[in-house]
Motif scaffolding. Structure first.
Motif, PDB file in Angstrom:
ATOM      1  N   ILE A  39       0.829  -1.200   0.000  1.00 14.47           N
ATOM      2  CA  ILE A  39       0.000   0.000   0.000  1.00 14.47           C
ATOM      3  C   ILE A  39       0.865   1.253   0.000  1.00 14.47           C
ATOM      4  O   ILE A  39       0.589   2.227  -0.725  1.00 14.47           O
ATOM      5  N   GLU A  40       1.920   1.260   0.793  1.00 15.36           N
ATOM      6  CA  GLU A  40       2.813   2.419   0.846  1.00 15.36           C
ATOM      7  C   GLU A  40       3.454   2.669  -0.511  1.00 15.36           C
ATOM      8  O   GLU A  40       3.542   3.820  -0.974  1.00 15.36           O
ATOM      9  N   LYS A  41       3.905   1.616  -1.175  1.00 14.26           N
ATOM     10  CA  LYS A  41       4.573   1.778  -2.473  1.00 14.26           C
ATOM     11  C   LYS A  41       3.590   2.243  -3.556  1.00 14.26           C
ATOM     12  O   LYS A  41       3.888   3.166  -4.329  1.00 14.26           O
ATOM     13  N   HIS A  42       2.434   1.599  -3.623  1.00 17.47           N
ATOM     14  CA  HIS A  42       1.487   1.914  -4.692  1.00 17.47           C
ATOM     15  C   HIS A  42       0.767   3.236  -4.476  1.00 17.47           C
ATOM     16  O   HIS A  42       0.531   3.991  -5.432  1.00 17.47           O
ATOM     17  N   PHE A  43       0.400   3.519  -3.210  1.00 17.42           N
ATOM     18  CA  PHE A  43      -0.458   4.676  -2.961  1.00 17.42           C
ATOM     19  C   PHE A  43       0.161   5.738  -2.054  1.00 17.42           C
ATOM     20  O   PHE A  43      -0.393   6.831  -1.915  1.00 17.42           O
ATOM     21  N   GLY A  44       1.268   5.434  -1.427  1.00 19.88           N
ATOM     22  CA  GLY A  44       1.919   6.425  -0.578  1.00 19.88           C
ATOM     23  C   GLY A  44       1.140   6.747   0.678  1.00 19.88           C
ATOM     24  O   GLY A  44       1.195   7.883   1.172  1.00 19.88           O
ATOM     25  N   CYS A  45       0.404   5.767   1.204  1.00 21.74           N
ATOM     26  CA  CYS A  45      -0.394   5.992   2.409  1.00 21.74           C
ATOM     27  C   CYS A  45      -0.422   4.719   3.242  1.00 21.74           C
ATOM     28  O   CYS A  45       0.211   3.722   2.898  1.00 21.74           O
ATOM     29  N   HIS A  46      -1.165   4.744   4.333  1.00 21.69           N
ATOM     30  CA  HIS A  46      -1.326   3.570   5.180  1.00 21.69           C
ATOM     31  C   HIS A  46      -2.599   2.819   4.800  1.00 21.69           C
ATOM     32  O   HIS A  46      -3.514   3.385   4.185  1.00 21.69           O
ATOM     33  N   ILE A  47      -2.676   1.558   5.177  1.00 25.57           N
ATOM     34  CA  ILE A  47      -3.845   0.737   4.853  1.00 25.57           C
ATOM     35  C   ILE A  47      -5.130   1.409   5.311  1.00 25.57           C
ATOM     36  O   ILE A  47      -6.129   1.446   4.588  1.00 25.57           O
ATOM     37  N   GLN A  48      -5.122   1.967   6.523  1.00 34.14           N
ATOM     38  CA  GLN A  48      -6.336   2.557   7.087  1.00 34.14           C
ATOM     39  C   GLN A  48      -6.752   3.843   6.372  1.00 34.14           C
ATOM     40  O   GLN A  48      -7.863   4.343   6.593  1.00 34.14           O
ATOM     41  N   ASP A  49      -5.886   4.371   5.516  1.00 29.77           N
ATOM     42  CA  ASP A  49      -6.231   5.590   4.780  1.00 29.77           C
ATOM     43  C   ASP A  49      -7.146   5.322   3.592  1.00 29.77           C
ATOM     44  O   ASP A  49      -7.705   6.263   3.008  1.00 29.77           O
ATOM     45  N   ILE A  50      -7.292   4.065   3.208  1.00 31.95           N
ATOM     46  CA  ILE A  50      -8.146   3.698   2.074  1.00 31.95           C
ATOM     47  C   ILE A  50      -9.464   3.160   2.606  1.00 31.95           C
ATOM     48  O   ILE A  50      -9.482   2.219   3.404  1.00 31.95           O
ATOM     49  N   SER A  51     -10.561   3.750   2.166  1.00 30.52           N
ATOM     50  CA  SER A  51     -11.880   3.373   2.680  1.00 30.52           C
ATOM     51  C   SER A  51     -12.384   2.104   1.998  1.00 30.52           C
ATOM     52  O   SER A  51     -11.783   1.604   1.039  1.00 30.52           O
ATOM     53  N   LYS A  52     -13.512   1.595   2.481  1.00 29.04           N
ATOM     54  CA  LYS A  52     -14.064   0.367   1.892  1.00 29.04           C
ATOM     55  C   LYS A  52     -14.673   0.629   0.515  1.00 29.04           C
ATOM     56  O   LYS A  52     -14.763  -0.284  -0.313  1.00 29.04           O
ATOM     57  N   ASN A  53     -15.095   1.872   0.250  1.00 31.80           N
ATOM     58  CA  ASN A  53     -15.647   2.235  -1.052  1.00 31.80           C
ATOM     59  C   ASN A  53     -14.653   3.110  -1.792  1.00 31.80           C
ATOM     60  O   ASN A  53     -14.276   4.186  -1.311  1.00 31.80           O
ATOM     61  N   VAL A  54     -14.220   2.655  -2.979  1.00 30.82           N
ATOM     62  CA  VAL A  54     -13.164   3.338  -3.730  1.00 30.82           C
ATOM     63  C   VAL A  54     -13.649   3.634  -5.146  1.00 30.82           C
ATOM     64  O   VAL A  54     -14.169   2.760  -5.840  1.00 30.82           O
ATOM     65  N   ILE A  55     -13.472   4.879  -5.560  1.00 32.32           N
ATOM     66  CA  ILE A  55     -13.733   5.303  -6.937  1.00 32.32           C
ATOM     67  C   ILE A  55     -12.395   5.379  -7.662  1.00 32.32           C
ATOM     68  O   ILE A  55     -11.454   5.977  -7.153  1.00 32.32           O
ATOM     69  N   ILE A  56     -12.290   4.746  -8.818  1.00 36.61           N
ATOM     70  CA  ILE A  56     -11.058   4.862  -9.598  1.00 36.61           C
ATOM     71  C   ILE A  56     -11.391   5.349 -11.008  1.00 36.61           C
ATOM     72  O   ILE A  56     -12.427   5.005 -11.566  1.00 36.61           O
ATOM     73  N   SER A  57     -10.502   6.167 -11.550  1.00 33.98           N
ATOM     74  CA  SER A  57     -10.709   6.686 -12.897  1.00 33.98           C
ATOM     75  C   SER A  57      -9.374   7.017 -13.539  1.00 33.98           C
ATOM     76  O   SER A  57      -8.499   7.578 -12.889  1.00 33.98           O
ATOM     77  N   PRO A  58      -9.246   6.715 -14.819  1.00 35.22           N
ATOM     78  CA  PRO A  58      -8.034   7.111 -15.543  1.00 35.22           C
ATOM     79  C   PRO A  58      -8.071   8.553 -16.023  1.00 35.22           C
ATOM     80  O   PRO A  58      -7.039   9.095 -16.422  1.00 35.22           O
ATOM     81  N   VAL A  59      -9.233   9.185 -15.999  1.00 33.10           N
ATOM     82  CA  VAL A  59      -9.374  10.477 -16.666  1.00 33.10           C
ATOM     83  C   VAL A  59      -9.920  11.609 -15.800  1.00 33.10           C
ATOM     84  O   VAL A  59      -9.557  12.771 -16.006  1.00 33.10           O
ATOM     85  N   TRP A  60     -10.808  11.330 -14.870  1.00 27.86           N
ATOM     86  CA  TRP A  60     -11.444  12.433 -14.133  1.00 27.86           C
ATOM     87  C   TRP A  60     -10.502  12.956 -13.057  1.00 27.86           C
ATOM     88  O   TRP A  60      -9.966  12.208 -12.255  1.00 27.86           O
ATOM     89  N   PRO A  61     -10.282  14.279 -12.998  1.00 27.24           N
ATOM     90  CA  PRO A  61      -9.344  14.855 -12.026  1.00 27.24           C
ATOM     91  C   PRO A  61      -9.857  14.742 -10.595  1.00 27.24           C
ATOM     92  O   PRO A  61     -11.063  14.821 -10.345  1.00 27.24           O
ATOM     93  N   LEU A  62      -8.937  14.590  -9.659  1.00 27.01           N
ATOM     94  CA  LEU A  62      -9.303  14.498  -8.249  1.00 27.01           C
ATOM     95  C   LEU A  62      -9.990  15.767  -7.762  1.00 27.01           C
ATOM     96  O   LEU A  62     -10.838  15.716  -6.861  1.00 27.01           O
ATOM     97  N   SER A  63      -9.645  16.889  -8.346  1.00 25.23           N
ATOM     98  CA  SER A  63     -10.203  18.173  -7.907  1.00 25.23           C
ATOM     99  C   SER A  63     -11.722  18.197  -8.007  1.00 25.23           C
ATOM    100  O   SER A  63     -12.402  18.816  -7.174  1.00 25.23           O
ATOM    101  N   GLY A  64     -12.285  17.525  -9.013  1.00 24.29           N
ATOM    102  CA  GLY A  64     -13.733  17.505  -9.174  1.00 24.29           C
ATOM    103  C   GLY A  64     -14.437  16.820  -8.017  1.00 24.29           C
ATOM    104  O   GLY A  64     -15.568  17.167  -7.672  1.00 24.29           O
ATOM    105  N   PHE A  65     -13.775  15.845  -7.422  1.00 20.06           N
ATOM    106  CA  PHE A  65     -14.331  15.145  -6.256  1.00 20.06           C
ATOM    107  C   PHE A  65     -14.080  15.936  -4.979  1.00 20.06           C
ATOM    108  O   PHE A  65     -14.954  16.027  -4.116  1.00 20.06           O
ATOM    109  N   MET A  66     -12.893  16.505  -4.873  1.00 19.69           N
ATOM    110  CA  MET A  66     -12.536  17.247  -3.668  1.00 19.69           C
ATOM    111  C   MET A  66     -13.415  18.478  -3.484  1.00 19.69           C
ATOM    112  O   MET A  66     -13.740  18.867  -2.355  1.00 19.69           O
ATOM    113  N   GLU A  67     -13.843  19.089  -4.591  1.00 21.16           N
ATOM    114  CA  GLU A  67     -14.718  20.264  -4.522  1.00 21.16           C
ATOM    115  C   GLU A  67     -16.062  19.948  -3.891  1.00 21.16           C
ATOM    116  O   GLU A  67     -16.720  20.828  -3.333  1.00 21.16           O
TER     117      GLU A  67
END
Length: 256
Positions: free
Chosen positions: A11-39
């Motif tokens: 997890i640290e290598k792939h995502f740069g975080c701890h296991i507990q930092d990733i929630s049970k529900n995950v959205i993944i996208s190759p194209v949509w910017p993170l900013s659109g979700f953070m807003e």
């Protein structure tokens, strides 16, 4: 070979975080910017960056993780495999595709719980690497697909676009899209073509997680309104309006 590497290291290598930092529900996208979700977030829990970049946020008081998976089956598929080292349970994939069914138009939303394998990634994560799985249908989770569909309908209606259920073809080559390959995709019952969905479903099955896909239509290659020519300003408007609305749809589905 990597089975003995600790989950925390993966997890640290792939995502740069701890296991507990990733929630049970995950959205993944190759194209949509993170900013659109953070807003749209109530608040940000953690931003992280390893081989993949992402953020965990609160939406309606519930934690949701969003990750940029990279374009193509190898990048996105490996992202899903890496999530198998976390407590992730449900994966909501979203990208764009070329519509090859006449009922589809620019900006329409296609919800998929199945895809036809037209990429090489899946062979490495199926039961028998010596067996060619090209052309096989791989299924995701119908419950997640239904949640995406229900959240999509009212927003699509407000945008003047349609929501469809269907099957997608995943290719490794944009320039491999030609009459012969399109005819094959149509014979396989596919409604659109993109570059990641079947790898997501294959990887999710390999790590025993749930997955579904929400795709928006970016072009219509059979009508010569494709990535290279023929699209009009009105076409672009419908696509961009839907793309802008997708973070809300995905976050609503992931926070149920």
């Amino acid at each position: 070979m990597y089975e003995d590497v600790k989950n925390e290291i993966m997890i640290e290598k792939h995502f740069g975080c701890h296991i507990q930092d990733i929630s049970k529900n995950v959205i993944i996208s190759p194209v949509w910017p993170l900013s659109g979700f953070m807003e749209k977030a109530d608040s940000i829990i953690k931003e992280f960056k390893g081989w993949y970049k992402g953020v965990t946020l609160y939406y309606h008081g519930k934690p949701v993780t969003v990750i940029q998976s990279g374009i193509g089956a190898p990048m996105t598929g490996d992202c899903v495999i890496a999530l198998g080292y976390s407590g992730c349970e449900n994966i909501f994939f979203s990208g764009s595709a070329g519509g090859i069914n006449n009922k589809l138009n620019f900006g329409d939303i296609l919800i998929c719980s199945s895809a036809v394998i037209g990429e090489g990634f899946s062979r490495y994560h199926s039961q028998n690497i010596e067996k060619d799985c090209f052309g096989q249908t791989i299924s995701g989770n119908e419950g997640l697909a239904q949640a995406l569909f229900q959240q999509s309908v009212p927003i699509a209606h407000s945008l003047g676009v349609a929501v469809h259920r269907g099957k997608i073809f995943t290719t490794d080559s944009i320039l491999g899209e030609n009459k012969k390959s399109f005819d094959y995709m149509i014979r396989k019952g596919c409604d659109a073509v993109e570059m990641e969905a079947s790898s997501v479903f294959t990887a999710a099955r390999a790590i025993k997680r749930n997955a579904a896909a929400l795709i928006t239509i970016s072009d219509l290659p059979l009508k010569r309104r494709n990535l290279f020519e023929g699209t009009e300003e009105e076409d672009e408007k419908y696509y961009k309006n839907t793309a802008y609305a997708l973070p809300e749809i995905l976050l609503e589905a992931a926070s149920i």
